[in-house]
Design a protein around this motif. Structure first.
Motif, PDB file in Angstrom:
ATOM      1  N   HIS A  73     -29.118 -21.595  18.706  1.00 29.50           N
ATOM      2  CA  HIS A  73     -27.796 -21.731  18.072  1.00 29.50           C
ATOM      3  C   HIS A  73     -27.742 -23.151  17.547  1.00 29.50           C
ATOM      4  O   HIS A  73     -28.249 -24.066  18.196  1.00 29.50           O
ATOM      5  CB  HIS A  73     -26.708 -21.481  19.121  1.00 29.50           C
ATOM      6  N   ILE A  74     -27.095 -23.361  16.385  1.00 26.63           N
ATOM      7  CA  ILE A  74     -27.179 -24.705  15.810  1.00 26.63           C
ATOM      8  C   ILE A  74     -26.318 -25.732  16.529  1.00 26.63           C
ATOM      9  O   ILE A  74     -26.599 -26.911  16.475  1.00 26.63           O
ATOM     10  CB  ILE A  74     -26.883 -24.733  14.291  1.00 26.63           C
ATOM     11  N   ILE A  75     -25.263 -25.299  17.205  1.00 22.18           N
ATOM     12  CA  ILE A  75     -24.508 -26.315  17.948  1.00 22.18           C
ATOM     13  C   ILE A  75     -24.630 -26.145  19.459  1.00 22.18           C
ATOM     14  O   ILE A  75     -24.243 -27.032  20.213  1.00 22.18           O
ATOM     15  CB  ILE A  75     -23.019 -26.378  17.544  1.00 22.18           C
ATOM     16  N   ALA A  76     -25.135 -25.034  19.909  1.00 24.83           N
ATOM     17  CA  ALA A  76     -25.339 -24.820  21.347  1.00 24.83           C
ATOM     18  C   ALA A  76     -26.756 -24.290  21.526  1.00 24.83           C
ATOM     19  O   ALA A  76     -26.965 -23.104  21.722  1.00 24.83           O
ATOM     20  CB  ALA A  76     -24.306 -23.835  21.885  1.00 24.83           C
ATOM     21  N   PRO A  77     -27.729 -25.184  21.461  1.00 24.01           N
ATOM     22  CA  PRO A  77     -29.129 -24.746  21.357  1.00 24.01           C
ATOM     23  C   PRO A  77     -29.625 -23.933  22.544  1.00 24.01           C
ATOM     24  O   PRO A  77     -30.542 -23.132  22.391  1.00 24.01           O
ATOM     25  CB  PRO A  77     -29.921 -26.051  21.249  1.00 24.01           C
ATOM     26  N   ALA A  78     -29.020 -24.114  23.719  1.00 22.80           N
ATOM     27  CA  ALA A  78     -29.512 -23.399  24.902  1.00 22.80           C
ATOM     28  C   ALA A  78     -28.560 -22.293  25.322  1.00 22.80           C
ATOM     29  O   ALA A  78     -28.509 -21.903  26.484  1.00 22.80           O
ATOM     30  CB  ALA A  78     -29.720 -24.377  26.054  1.00 22.80           C
ATOM     31  N   ILE A  79     -27.837 -21.785  24.362  1.00 24.96           N
ATOM     32  CA  ILE A  79     -26.811 -20.785  24.684  1.00 24.96           C
ATOM     33  C   ILE A  79     -27.409 -19.516  25.291  1.00 24.96           C
ATOM     34  O   ILE A  79     -26.746 -18.752  25.964  1.00 24.96           O
ATOM     35  CB  ILE A  79     -25.994 -20.468  23.423  1.00 24.96           C
ATOM     36  N   HIS A  80     -28.699 -19.306  25.055  1.00 29.21           N
ATOM     37  CA  HIS A  80     -29.348 -18.091  25.557  1.00 29.21           C
ATOM     38  C   HIS A  80     -29.841 -18.254  26.994  1.00 29.21           C
ATOM     39  O   HIS A  80     -30.364 -17.309  27.572  1.00 29.21           O
ATOM     40  CB  HIS A  80     -30.535 -17.743  24.657  1.00 29.21           C
ATOM     41  N   VAL A  81     -29.696 -19.463  27.557  1.00 34.99           N
ATOM     42  CA  VAL A  81     -30.269 -19.713  28.881  1.00 34.99           C
ATOM     43  C   VAL A  81     -29.168 -19.643  29.943  1.00 34.99           C
ATOM     44  O   VAL A  81     -28.106 -20.249  29.784  1.00 34.99           O
ATOM     45  CB  VAL A  81     -30.933 -21.113  28.928  1.00 34.99           C
ATOM     46  N   LEU A  82     -29.419 -18.923  31.009  1.00 32.86           N
ATOM     47  CA  LEU A  82     -28.454 -18.841  32.109  1.00 32.86           C
ATOM     48  C   LEU A  82     -28.653 -20.030  33.057  1.00 32.86           C
ATOM     49  O   LEU A  82     -29.739 -20.591  33.139  1.00 32.86           O
ATOM     50  CB  LEU A  82     -28.636 -17.536  32.882  1.00 32.86           C
ATOM     51  N   LYS A  83     -27.596 -20.364  33.815  1.00 34.73           N
ATOM     52  CA  LYS A  83     -27.686 -21.574  34.635  1.00 34.73           C
ATOM     53  C   LYS A  83     -28.755 -21.459  35.725  1.00 34.73           C
ATOM     54  O   LYS A  83     -29.373 -22.450  36.095  1.00 34.73           O
ATOM     55  CB  LYS A  83     -26.329 -21.978  35.208  1.00 34.73           C
ATOM     56  N   ALA A 102     -14.761 -29.597  13.790  1.00 35.07           N
ATOM     57  CA  ALA A 102     -14.730 -29.309  15.229  1.00 35.07           C
ATOM     58  C   ALA A 102     -13.950 -28.031  15.503  1.00 35.07           C
ATOM     59  O   ALA A 102     -14.334 -27.217  16.343  1.00 35.07           O
ATOM     60  CB  ALA A 102     -14.103 -30.471  15.980  1.00 35.07           C
ATOM     61  N   ARG A 103     -12.864 -27.853  14.776  1.00 38.26           N
ATOM     62  CA  ARG A 103     -12.056 -26.641  14.995  1.00 38.26           C
ATOM     63  C   ARG A 103     -12.871 -25.382  14.723  1.00 38.26           C
ATOM     64  O   ARG A 103     -12.756 -24.391  15.427  1.00 38.26           O
ATOM     65  CB  ARG A 103     -10.814 -26.684  14.105  1.00 38.26           C
ATOM     66  N   SER A 104     -13.703 -25.427  13.683  1.00 37.15           N
ATOM     67  CA  SER A 104     -14.510 -24.253  13.348  1.00 37.15           C
ATOM     68  C   SER A 104     -15.680 -24.087  14.318  1.00 37.15           C
ATOM     69  O   SER A 104     -16.115 -22.972  14.587  1.00 37.15           O
ATOM     70  CB  SER A 104     -15.073 -24.380  11.930  1.00 37.15           C
ATOM     71  N   ALA A 105     -16.187 -25.215  14.814  1.00 38.08           N
ATOM     72  CA  ALA A 105     -17.415 -25.171  15.612  1.00 38.08           C
ATOM     73  C   ALA A 105     -17.132 -24.795  17.061  1.00 38.08           C
ATOM     74  O   ALA A 105     -17.579 -23.757  17.546  1.00 38.08           O
ATOM     75  CB  ALA A 105     -18.117 -26.520  15.544  1.00 38.08           C
TER      76      ALA A 105
END
Ligand code: SF4
Lengths: 230, 473
Positions: free
Chosen positions: B150-160, B261-264
């Motif tokens: 993801h361009i603003i949350a690069p590790a969004i696919h990773v679980l904690k 920021a509002r959009s992101a």
């Protein structure tokens, strides 16, 4: 390398219909005019034509919403007590790293000898910093800090707790009013400061499962001391 | 990064069958969409500000050469250096040269999609440098040797739980039995590890959200403050930015920041927005001693004056992917290169060619949500259609698609035949799906029905209903 520049510029100009030799006076005029007198954009109603008192209230409301804490002091003399109280209430060490900006230098720290004060940039070993804001924008509770001899940038990012002094007379409405002050400063100084930091709350991250946590790399706490100078 | 965009279909299938990824994507979707909606509702001027942002960028793009000239002149006047790079290789070389010139050993980096685009880390590592990503998400995927999803949350696919495993594997300096169950614990540990890296680093590399012509300034937007530590502490600050990042003035940057920021993330404003102009001034107690800007073209100038010019307005907010049903189902990696989602479906073929990225514009249902949430009003579906047409023209569409389209083309240009065929199909499907109104399985449409139902048509064809209503009045 100049080959790269010429080739890129050449391609941009051709694509825009401004190949070598064409008259681009109108385009140049439009660009010059915009840079010389930057047009002001649409200002949100929440900060349009507001009085200082309203702006002060909005600034605090927005800063709190961005996870800052705020307190007011009525003079520079009151700052050492306000800092000591804040640090005690948070169970933090009574040490402060600060710069020698005139406002910071004028704070009579000797009145509160329990506070250990040192001056200069941070090397990462400081728990608490004290900086002074250039202006604050009420629109989103945003502080604008500029780098300079008396205002090291490292104080804004390395310590875990950051305290910022903001004069009430320097609270403006929209971001555009930050630029008004900045352009006046630049005209005097001869150039932009190396860094202008717009800071809205402490550091945070949502990178682990989108759960927002404070204190990612920068400060965990941001405490704003508003100096009542109006 | 080696593009695997041509394998989109296969990538997508694997993504749909990956339970951990599906879990992570479900968590993601609701968050971003809700937060943006709230931020938009809190600012009555939001839509007017979007129009304004679009107009500012259009004006800039139409005068791109002139604003770039002014930007360059002002960087130089403030003691900085501008390096022009036609392509990824030139950009990498310039940065390698800068690192070599100071005998750098450690490089810290703020999050930069362009650095991914030019595969900078590999090049620097080949030079024997230690390269450390400092954005927490980027750091996590660097440890995992993965690409951002993801361009603003690069590790969004990773679980904690996966992050905890990675930290245990790589941070061997800590007690093995330490608790790492909560995000808080993971973040503290990363903070501690990366602190050292910031302080040791010789060169700090960041991207730029904007370049400001008026002042010769680069702007970065972060929530963590990692970009600021990256660019403030080392001796050298290198900014890597593409041509279209330039805006005319500080006011223009502020105007666009209001929608960014509002959009992101749905925040009103990001925690740190930093404006950097040149190196440390005389008397400054900190800050880098040298300031370099790499101005990268890599396919941008070729988009000017084409049907893809509007894409140059993109501010990389990620709203289009956050709202995209396809991205939400398959995640970012399926897109196979740096830029995922609808914006990636347009950028990938633009930057690496239709033969490499031409599959991506097909990864769309044309539902139009991307365009409706894009703060810059970029007509993403229209551009994807342009690429579909190109892909077809160049004979790159897969044989099954071509066969299907050819049959459809044959039938659709013969009105009587078309009516008959659609009437038969609709009648049949309607009967098949009568009980539930949906079809869970359909021969030849397995690709659709495997992960969702196909709504069954209700009764008659559009043309029949149109006729019944009196036709074209
Ligand atoms: S295309 Fe629009 S919505 Fe997507 S990242 Fe770019 S600016 Fe944001």
């Amino acid at each position: 390398m100049s080959g790269a520049r010429d080739q890129i510029m050449g391609q941009v100009r051709r694509a825009l219909g401004r190949a070598e030799g064409t008259d681009d006076a109108r385009a140049r005029d439009a660009v010059d005019a915009r840079l010389k007198e930057p047009p002001r954009g649409l200002i949100p109603a929440r900060v349009r034509g507001r009085e200082a008192e309203e702006l002060g209230r909005l600034f605090m409301e927005k800063a709190l919403a961005a996870n800052c804490t705020c307190a007011t002091v009525d003079s520079l003399e009151a700052v050492p007590d306000a800092i000591a109280e804040y640090l005690a209430s948070e169970n933090l060490p009574a040490t402060v790293r600060t710069g020698d900006h005139p406002d910071l230098a004028a704070i009579p720290f000797d009145r509160r000898p329990v506070l250990t004060v040192s001056r200069g940039p941070s090397d990462g070993g400081d728990a608490v910093s004290l900086s002074t804001a250039f202006v604050g924008a009420a629109e989103t509770g945003t502080l604008a800090l500029v780098s300079g001899p008396g205002t090291p940038t490292t104080l804004n990012f390395l310590p875990e707790t950051e305290i910022v002094l903001l004069r009430r007379s320097r609270i403006v409405g929209p971001y555009e009013d930050i630029w008004t002050h900045l352009r006046a400063r630049n005209a005097e100084a001869g150039s932009m400061p190396r860094a202008v930091n717009l800071i809205t709350g402490p550091s945070r991250t949502g990178d682990i499962e989108q759960k927002i946590e404070l204190g990612a790399h920068g400060p965990l706490r941001l405490h704003i001391l508003i100096l009542d100078d109006l | 990064m080696q593009a695997t965009s041509t394998r989109f279909k296969q990538n997508a299938r694997e993504a749909l069958d990956d339970p951990q990824l599906q879990q992570a994507l479900t968590k993601m979707k609701a968050g971003f969409v809700e937060r943006r909606a709230r931020a938009r509702a809190d600012l009555p001027e939001f839509d007017a500000l979007r129009d304004q942002a679009r107009d500012i960028k259009n004006h800039t793009i139409e005068h791109l050469d002139l604003y770039l000239e002014r930007f360059e002149a002002n960087v130089t006047a403030n003691g900085g250096h501008v390096h022009w790079a036609r392509n990824a290789a030139e950009a990498r070389e310039r940065i390698q040269e800068i690192c070599r010139s100071v005998g750098a050993r450690t490089v810290t980096k703020g999050k930069s999609m362009i650095s991914e685009e030019i595969a900078l880390n590999d090049a620097l590592e080949e030079d024997g440098l230690e390269v450390v990503e400092t954005d927490l998400g980027e750091y996590i995927i660097q440890l995992r040797r993965e690409a951002p999803s993801h361009i603003i949350a690069p590790a969004i696919h990773v679980l904690k739980e996966q992050v905890a495993d990675d930290f245990r594997l790589h941070h061997v300096q800590f007690d093995k039995a330490r608790p790492l169950n909560e995000p808080r614990e993971l973040i503290s540990e990363a903070r501690q590890v990366l602190r050292r890296k910031y302080l040791e680093s010789d060169v700090g590399i960041t991207g730029a959200n904007f370049l400001i012509a008026e002042t010769g300034t680069s702007v970065i937007v972060t929530n963590e403050g990692n970009g600021d530590l990256t660019q403030t502490l080392p001796k050298i600050h290198v900014v890597i930015a593409s041509l279209e990042k330039v805006v005319p003035t500080l006011d223009d940057a502020a105007a666009i920041l209001r929608v960014l920021a509002r959009s992101a993330t749905g925040q009103e404003f990001t925690a740190y927005t930093t404006f950097s102009t040149g190196p440390r001034r005389e008397g400054d107690p900190d800050g880098p001693e040298a300031y370099h800007v790499i101005l990268l073209d890599n396919g941008r100038s070729a988009m000017l004056g084409t049907e893809f010019q509007d894409m140059l307005r993109c501010i990389r907010c990620g709203a289009c992917m956050n709202h995209c049903p396809v991205y939400g189902a398959v995640g970012g990696h399926a897109y196979g290169w740096v830029y995922p989602g609808p914006m990636g479906a347009v950028l990938t073929p633009s930057f690496i060619g239709v033969d490499q990225g031409g599959q991506l514009p097909n990864a769309s249902t044309f539902c139009g949500r991307c365009e409706s949430v894009c703060p810059m009003h970029i007509p993403l579906p229209k551009m994807m259609r342009h690429y579909r047409a190109r892909e077809y023209e160049q004979g790159l569409a897969p044989p099954a698609t071509r066969f299907g389209l050819d049959i459809w083309g044959f039938v659709a240009t013969k009105p009587r035949l078309y009516r008959l065929a659609t009437r038969l199909a609709v009648g049949l499907l309607g009967r098949l799906g009568r009980a539930r109104g949906r079809l869970a399985k359909l021969p030849l449409a397995d690709g659709w029905t495997r992960h969702r139902d196909l709504p069954a048509p209700e009764g008659r064809t559009f043309q029949d209903r149109w006729d019944a209503m009196g036709g074209a009045r």
